[in-house]
Design a protein around this motif. Structure first.
Motif, mmCIF file in Angstrom:
data_model
loop_
_atom_site.group_PDB
_atom_site.id
_atom_site.type_symbol
_atom_site.label_atom_id
_atom_site.label_comp_id
_atom_site.label_asym_id
_atom_site.label_seq_id
_atom_site.Cartn_x
_atom_site.Cartn_y
_atom_site.Cartn_z
ATOM 1 N N ALA A 58 40.544 28.603 47.865
ATOM 2 C CA ALA A 58 40.725 28.698 49.312
ATOM 3 C C ALA A 58 40.868 30.154 49.785
ATOM 4 N N TYR A 59 41.234 31.058 48.903
ATOM 5 C CA TYR A 59 41.452 32.468 49.277
ATOM 6 C C TYR A 59 40.230 33.337 49.016
ATOM 7 N N ARG A 60 39.186 32.767 48.401
ATOM 8 C CA ARG A 60 38.070 33.628 47.983
ATOM 9 C C ARG A 60 37.185 33.988 49.158
ATOM 10 N N PRO A 61 36.581 35.174 49.171
ATOM 11 C CA PRO A 61 36.496 36.079 48.028
ATOM 12 C C PRO A 61 37.742 36.949 47.810
ATOM 13 N N PHE A 62 38.690 36.999 48.725
ATOM 14 C CA PHE A 62 39.879 37.846 48.602
ATOM 15 C C PHE A 62 39.470 39.309 48.525
ATOM 16 N N GLU B 107 36.453 51.363 58.475
ATOM 17 C CA GLU B 107 35.268 51.043 57.642
ATOM 18 C C GLU B 107 35.692 50.451 56.287
ATOM 19 N N ALA B 108 36.782 50.991 55.729
ATOM 20 C CA ALA B 108 37.267 50.459 54.446
ATOM 21 C C ALA B 108 37.684 48.999 54.618
ATOM 22 N N ARG B 109 38.380 48.711 55.731
ATOM 23 C CA ARG B 109 38.832 47.325 55.956
ATOM 24 C C ARG B 109 37.674 46.397 56.312
ATOM 25 N N ARG B 110 36.618 46.971 56.876
ATOM 26 C CA ARG B 110 35.451 46.119 57.141
ATOM 27 C C ARG B 110 34.826 45.676 55.799
ATOM 28 N N LEU B 111 34.836 46.588 54.831
ATOM 29 C CA LEU B 111 34.322 46.210 53.496
ATOM 30 C C LEU B 111 35.264 45.242 52.792
ATOM 31 N N ARG C 32 37.529 39.368 39.409
ATOM 32 C CA ARG C 32 36.430 38.830 38.606
ATOM 33 C C ARG C 32 35.775 37.665 39.324
ATOM 34 N N GLU C 33 34.543 37.397 38.888
ATOM 35 C CA GLU C 33 33.795 36.295 39.499
ATOM 36 C C GLU C 33 34.467 34.939 39.244
ATOM 37 N N ASN C 34 35.204 34.828 38.125
ATOM 38 C CA ASN C 34 35.849 33.541 37.797
ATOM 39 C C ASN C 34 37.188 33.340 38.520
ATOM 40 N N GLY C 35 37.531 34.241 39.452
ATOM 41 C CA GLY C 35 38.756 34.069 40.233
ATOM 42 C C GLY C 35 39.964 34.791 39.664
ATOM 43 N N GLU C 36 39.793 35.478 38.523
ATOM 44 C CA GLU C 36 40.912 36.258 37.988
ATOM 45 C C GLU C 36 40.995 37.581 38.748
#
Ligand code: GLY
Length: 394
Positions: A248-252, A136-140, A271-275
């Protein structure tokens, strides 16, 4: 920044222009205290510039700290409105406040037992916390390591960006008429037992009706401070990494992720800005803020165990800050044993989280002379020799 004439007079002189000092100054000015002056050699600095900005009263809960939990939850509840008001007051600056929730996961069976106990504690206190299997954790969070053994989902533990908050607070303070002085307070002035102001590194003096000490782990080191007014606030170093998540990796990662890895607290704040902020070490070795190879290695090694894909990300920055730890790790809020001297310090791991509630409670005291009820367990007087039975963490 506004300039002051030599020999200025303030309603409130705030010593320390980090996140706590600025937020209290802003609120105090809003409450009608006319002449609020903040002194700090680097206004807008301090631990919040380094902190990841996790707002996690539930997942960071420690046994025996229920009063702190209540204060943290009260502050968490105020955050959305605080951030929105600050954006408005700063002319549109975003604070990075993000309602994302947090998962806390276990990497082995010992960690899982520890998390299960934390979950049971959450349930006894009626907190919103859901047990997850590893799957379940990995599904999230699909980037979690396949070996994750289970975890907790806490939907109400969020995040904010400390650097953006500081920028917005500096602007909001100036717009509210707070005078910000890039100078060091080199001596507290005390007359007939009452705090009356401070002498600055510029040789100017500022006299004040009330002096607020909000200088984090430097608070108790102010020359001139009467003995016993404040306990030692110890500096607890935290090293932190900042990485970038390429598009390319988002949302990560979609929410804060935390774990205890071999007894060390680790967290990843996307963060939303990719940091992506990865923290933090906990080191008690004085006022040293050196970033060490060992600290960076430890964080990367533990983060890689938790989220293996992290080693693909560009590393942007390493930094270290000093958490201000009081003797019981709870903050000091309100009047000290020295008339005219008020404290807002010792927030330890919770400075960013506790900013809105600290600002409201301490500004209320400064404006009315009454200690608001939620601040009472955190009175600085609990460390005075004749009040040693008053405890913050009962
Ligand atoms: N609150 C996170 C830390 O102090 O590392």
């Amino acid at each position: 920044m506004s300039r002051l004439p030599s020999g200025a007079r303030a309603d409130v002189l705030v010593i320390g222009g980090g996140i706590i000092g600025l937020a209290v100054a802003w609120r105090a000015a809003q409450r009608g205290l006319r002449n609020v002056i903040v002194v700090d050699p680097s206004p807008g600095g301090g631990a919040a510039r380094v902190a990841a900005g996790m707002l996690a009263p539930v997942t960071e809960l420690q046994y025996g700290e229920e009063p702190l939990l209540r204060l943290g939850m009260a502050s968490n509840e105020r955050y959305a409105a605080f951030a929105a008001e600050l954006t408005e007051a700063s002319g549109g600056l975003d604070t990075g406040y993000r309602r994302c929730g947090t998962v806390a996961v276990a990497l082995d069976s010992d960690d899982r037992e520890e998390l299960r106990e934390l979950h049971a504690f959450h349930r006894r206190l009626g907190l919103d916390s859901t047990w997850l299997t590893g799957r379940e954790a990995r599904r999230l969070e699909p980037m979690l390591a396949p070996g994750v053994r289970g975890g907790l989902h806490v939907a109400e533990d969020h995040q904010v960006d400390g650097r953006r908050l500081l920028k917005a607070l500096l602007l909001a303070c100036e717009r509210a008429g707070v005078s910000i002085r890039p100078a060091e307070a080199v001596e507290l002035l005390v007359e007939n037992g009452r705090a009356t102001g401070a002498r600055l590194s510029t040789q100017e003096t500022v006299t004040a009706e009330q002096v607020l000490l909000a200088a984090g782990p430097h608070s108790h080191r102010l020359p001139g401070l009467p003995e016993g007014a404040l306990p030692a606030i110890r500096p607890v170093k935290g090293q932190v990494l900042r990485l970038r998540i390429p598009d390319a990796y988002r949302p990560f990662l979609s929410r804060n992720v935390r774990a205890v890895v071999r007894g060390r607290h680790l967290y990843l704040v996307p963060r939303e800005n990719g940091e992506l902020v990865v923290g933090a070490t906990t080191e008690e070795q004085g006022y040293d803020t050196t970033v060490t190879a060992g600290g960076v290695y430890e964080l990367l090694r533990d983060a890689h165990e938790l989220v293996p894909g992290i080693t693909e990300l560009p590393l942007l920055e390493t930094s270290a800050g000093l958490r201000p730890g009081s003797p019981d790790n709870a903050p000091l809020l309100g009047p000290t044993s020295v008339p005219g001297l008020v404290a807002a310090t010792g927030h330890y791991r919770n400075g960013v989280l506790l900013t809105p509630v600290t600002a409201d409670l301490v500004a209320e005291y400064l404006a009315t002379g009454e200690v608001p009820e939620p601040a009472r367990p955190f009175t600085p007087l609990r460390f005075s020799p004749d009040r040693s039975t008053t405890k913050a963490s009962a």
